[in-house]
Design a protein around this motif. Sequence first.
Motif, short mmCIF file in Angstrom:
data_model
loop_
_atom_site.label_atom_id
_atom_site.label_comp_id
_atom_site.label_asym_id
_atom_site.label_seq_id
_atom_site.Cartn_x
_atom_site.Cartn_y
_atom_site.Cartn_z
N GLY A 1 0.75 -1.30 0.07
CA GLY A 1 0.11 -0.06 -0.08
C GLY A 1 0.83 1.23 0.07
N LEU A 2 2.08 1.21 -0.01
CA LEU A 2 2.99 2.33 -0.01
C LEU A 2 3.54 2.39 -1.30
N TYR A 3 3.94 3.51 -1.77
CA TYR A 3 5.07 3.54 -2.80
C TYR A 3 6.49 3.61 -2.65
N TYR A 4 7.20 3.26 -3.49
CA TYR A 4 8.75 3.15 -3.26
C TYR A 4 9.53 3.68 -4.50
N SER A 5 10.70 4.30 -3.97
CA SER A 5 11.62 4.89 -5.28
C SER A 5 12.85 4.03 -5.42
N LYS B 1 -0.24 14.05 -8.39
CA LYS B 1 -0.68 12.66 -7.97
C LYS B 1 0.00 11.58 -9.17
N SER B 2 -0.27 12.09 -10.11
CA SER B 2 0.15 11.09 -11.42
C SER B 2 1.57 10.72 -11.42
N GLU B 3 2.48 11.43 -10.43
CA GLU B 3 3.88 11.19 -10.19
C GLU B 3 3.83 9.59 -9.53
N LEU B 4 3.05 9.42 -8.55
CA LEU B 4 2.91 8.01 -8.04
C LEU B 4 3.09 6.79 -8.98
N ASP B 5 2.57 7.18 -10.24
CA ASP B 5 2.60 6.10 -11.13
C ASP B 5 3.94 5.58 -11.50
N GLY B 6 4.70 6.31 -11.28
CA GLY B 6 6.28 6.28 -11.51
C GLY B 6 7.06 5.76 -10.51
#
Length: 126
Positions: A7-11, A108-113
């Motif tokens: 459920g988190l986003y990771y770089s 929020k579209s940056e989350l897609d990357g």
Amino acid sequence: MSKIIDGLYYSESHEFVKVEGDFGYVGITDYAQHELGNVVYVDMPEVDDEVEAGEDFGAVESVKAASDLVSPVSGTVVEVNEALEDEPGLINKDAFENWIIKVELSDKSELDGLMDAAAYKAFINE
């Protein structure tokens, strides 16, 4: 084994984003804190500073190394985790609970990357 939370986003630079509404809590991953060792200092931006995805916003220093913090998202810093100023080692106790900055997300579209938990797990196991 590093803890990874669904459920988190990771770089790729080992930051995570926990999204709640229009806000994102940004910190370093459990994997990153293991790699760094004992965290002794966290350099954070100021409230109202702008952060840009892919740009440095601070640094984490440990007894072994210093590592730049790279923002996975763009937006305005609305809160910094002041507890880390007095006790930076909280990151070692629980990296996911002890986020570094809270950002009002501008795109929020940056989350897609960014990677999801499964992709991040595969990335760190390469």
